[in-house]
Design a protein around this motif. Sequence first.
Motif, PDB file in Angstrom:
ATOM      1  N   GLY A   1      -1.012  10.126  -5.519  1.00 30.63           N
ATOM      2  CA  GLY A   1      -2.085  10.979  -5.016  1.00 30.63           C
ATOM      3  C   GLY A   1      -1.569  12.275  -4.438  1.00 30.63           C
ATOM      4  N   ALA A   2      -2.411  12.904  -3.639  1.00 30.88           N
ATOM      5  CA  ALA A   2      -2.054  14.176  -3.012  1.00 30.88           C
ATOM      6  C   ALA A   2      -0.972  13.984  -1.969  1.00 30.88           C
ATOM      7  N   PHE A   3      -0.146  15.021  -1.790  1.00 26.47           N
ATOM      8  CA  PHE A   3       0.882  15.084  -0.759  1.00 26.47           C
ATOM      9  C   PHE A   3       1.988  14.044  -0.982  1.00 26.47           C
ATOM     10  N   ALA A   4       2.104  13.574  -2.218  1.00 28.22           N
ATOM     11  CA  ALA A   4       3.168  12.644  -2.608  1.00 28.22           C
ATOM     12  C   ALA A   4       3.645  13.066  -3.989  1.00 28.22           C
ATOM     13  N   GLU A   5       4.498  12.267  -4.613  1.00 31.50           N
ATOM     14  CA  GLU A   5       4.925  12.516  -5.984  1.00 31.50           C
ATOM     15  C   GLU A   5       5.346  11.189  -6.585  1.00 31.50           C
TER      16      GLU A   5
ATOM     17  N   LEU B   1      -3.422  22.932  -1.099  1.00 31.14           N
ATOM     18  CA  LEU B   1      -3.404  22.374   0.246  1.00 31.14           C
ATOM     19  C   LEU B   1      -2.171  21.494   0.426  1.00 31.14           C
ATOM     20  N   TYR B   2      -1.405  21.773   1.444  1.00 31.28           N
ATOM     21  CA  TYR B   2      -0.239  20.986   1.840  1.00 31.28           C
ATOM     22  C   TYR B   2      -0.480  20.439   3.250  1.00 31.28           C
TER      23      TYR B   2
ATOM     24  N   PHE C   1       0.704  11.212   7.690  1.00 34.12           N
ATOM     25  CA  PHE C   1       0.734  10.575   6.376  1.00 34.12           C
ATOM     26  C   PHE C   1       1.576   9.305   6.330  1.00 34.12           C
ATOM     27  N   ALA C   2       2.639   9.250   7.106  1.00 31.64           N
ATOM     28  CA  ALA C   2       3.651   8.213   6.892  1.00 31.64           C
ATOM     29  C   ALA C   2       4.252   7.724   8.200  1.00 31.64           C
ATOM     30  N   ALA C   3       3.416   7.397   9.169  1.00 32.94           N
ATOM     31  CA  ALA C   3       3.906   7.064  10.511  1.00 32.94           C
ATOM     32  C   ALA C   3       4.761   5.813  10.537  1.00 32.94           C
ATOM     33  N   ASP C   4       4.631   4.918   9.546  1.00 30.12           N
ATOM     34  CA  ASP C   4       5.435   3.697   9.543  1.00 30.12           C
ATOM     35  C   ASP C   4       6.687   3.821   8.677  1.00 30.12           C
ATOM     36  N   LEU C   5       7.027   5.030   8.259  1.00 26.62           N
ATOM     37  CA  LEU C   5       8.310   5.296   7.602  1.00 26.62           C
ATOM     38  C   LEU C   5       9.293   5.868   8.618  1.00 26.62           C
TER      39      LEU C   5
ATOM     40  N   THR D   1       9.064  17.334  -0.300  1.00 21.41           N
ATOM     41  CA  THR D   1       8.826  17.139  -1.740  1.00 21.41           C
ATOM     42  C   THR D   1       7.369  16.865  -2.079  1.00 21.41           C
ATOM     43  N   GLN D   2       6.484  16.895  -1.103  1.00 27.76           N
ATOM     44  CA  GLN D   2       5.067  16.625  -1.368  1.00 27.76           C
ATOM     45  C   GLN D   2       4.512  17.607  -2.390  1.00 27.76           C
TER      46      GLN D   2
END
Length: 235
Positions: free
Chosen positions: A11-15, A128-129, A139-143, A154-155
Amino acid sequence: MTSPTVILVHGAFAESASWNGVITHLHEHDLNVIATANPLRSLAGDADIVAGLVASIDGPVVLVGHSYGGQIISNAVRGQEQVKALVFVAAFAPEQGESVAELSGRFPGSTLGETLNAVALPDGSTDLYIRQELYHQQFAADLPAGRAALDAVTQRPLNDRALQDTSDAPAWRRLPSWFIYPELDFNIPLAAHRFMAERAGARERVEIAGASHALPASQPGAVAELILQAVKAIA
């Protein structure tokens, strides 16, 4: 029957590399896996790419979408009979006429809009970034912070046209679906996830306590296990 091919749509903001952990688990079960590059430009154009990929494959297909990728898998089937199942991973599952922008704002809880950086493009649209300094929490608080910092760089941006495009008749109306979603999703509110899974009549709904929107990266084992359930169900 030919072994199913699993197509992963980010999805968005990932790859596409955001699926790496999931792919590792699926390869342990000798599955054919493709993590497609989603352009994030427009619903119709992005769905065309996935539809073309599906058409190139012999044998059954399981489509898996993360975030905005859920809208893509909902719109890419187009009567192609080899698609047998849909898996939604912290993903949108819009009804006909709905956009991801409208769905994300229907229930309280999303803080995404406050974190976005808009970049005007020559064609009049806007990319949009998520601002890099806010990416980890949003987006990724548990990483781990280091991994989130790399993912922030890289998003891939979401074009505002894709954000506002409305869905055609969704494939989840006629195909079996599986949903997995996080408790602490600041992009798509938990209430929206529960609503979409119930509306789609999901065969299985898995809610991951304490997890963030970045489920493919932070919870690859749980995501892979649900995909395997879908694969087994169509075998």
